[in-house]
Scaffold this motif. Structure first.
Motif, short mmCIF file in Angstrom:
data_model
loop_
_atom_site.label_atom_id
_atom_site.label_comp_id
_atom_site.label_asym_id
_atom_site.label_seq_id
_atom_site.Cartn_x
_atom_site.Cartn_y
_atom_site.Cartn_z
N THR A 93 -5.48 3.83 -3.82
CA THR A 93 -4.05 4.32 -4.32
C THR A 93 -2.89 3.41 -3.55
O THR A 93 -3.02 3.44 -2.38
N GLN A 94 -1.80 3.03 -4.27
CA GLN A 94 -0.65 3.02 -3.79
C GLN A 94 0.04 4.33 -3.59
O GLN A 94 0.04 4.99 -4.35
N LEU A 95 0.56 4.43 -2.20
CA LEU A 95 1.50 5.72 -2.06
C LEU A 95 2.82 5.58 -2.43
O LEU A 95 3.44 4.33 -1.95
N LYS A 145 0.83 -1.09 0.02
CA LYS A 145 -0.24 0.03 -0.03
C LYS A 145 0.85 1.37 0.10
O LYS A 145 0.33 2.28 -0.33
N VAL A 146 2.12 1.13 0.38
CA VAL A 146 2.99 2.18 0.57
C VAL A 146 4.41 1.72 0.12
O VAL A 146 4.81 0.49 0.40
N THR A 186 4.67 12.64 -1.20
CA THR A 186 3.67 11.52 -1.48
C THR A 186 3.15 11.61 -3.11
O THR A 186 2.59 12.62 -3.54
N TRP A 242 -7.74 7.68 0.29
CA TRP A 242 -6.43 7.27 -0.50
C TRP A 242 -6.59 5.57 -0.64
O TRP A 242 -5.31 5.25 -1.35
N SER A 280 0.96 9.02 -6.20
CA SER A 280 0.26 7.94 -5.97
C SER A 280 -0.14 7.46 -7.44
O SER A 280 -0.02 8.23 -8.10
N GLN A 293 1.63 9.93 7.53
CA GLN A 293 1.16 10.74 6.26
C GLN A 293 0.20 11.90 7.05
O GLN A 293 -0.78 11.55 7.49
#
Length: 124
Positions: free
Chosen positions: A78-80, A5-6, A104, A75, A106, A30
């Motif tokens: 989305t992938q951060l 995810k990040v 960041t 968010w 995304s 974040q």
């Protein structure tokens, strides 16, 4: 296949290594606050108290990365991607004096990634 995810760019990991040498273990949050907008904030691991409204999104470079539940709702699709750019860092974030700042970026998860995330969530 686990879906991150990040994630972090190589430049982020390099800056993190430099910060670790001076400050020890790191953690990220974040930000969604007013002072630094929505910048990813980097702290020494023991300098930031995670609250009940924060969730662990994942790890980058061995450092935990947290986000508030409310902001995650915006968010979650989305992938951060944590990157580094030239400029003034967040006033509370460790990279401030370096002439760099974390940023960041995304991207929207693919359909396959969204399905995998649903499977992972059902296991927990």
């Amino acid at each position: 296949m686990a879906v991150d995810k990040v994630t972090a760019t190589d430049a982020t990991l390099e800056l993190m290594d430099s910060l670790k040498k001076r400050h020890g273990e790191l953690m990220f949050h974040q930000s969604g606050g007013c002072c630094d907008g929505s910048a990813p904030m980097c702290f020494a691991a023991d300098e930031f108290k995670v609250g009940e409204s924060d969730i662990l999104l994942g790890e980058i470079g061995g450092a935990p990365f947290y986000i508030s539940k409310d902001q995650y709702e915006y968010w979650k699709h989305t992938q951060l991607i944590i990157d580094v750019v030239d400029g003034r860092g967040g006033m509370f974030s460790l990279e401030g004096p370096e002439g760099k700042r974390f940023l960041t970026r995304s991207r929207v998860f693919t359909e396959n990634e969204r399905e995998e995330l649903k499977k992972e969530a059902s296991i927990v």
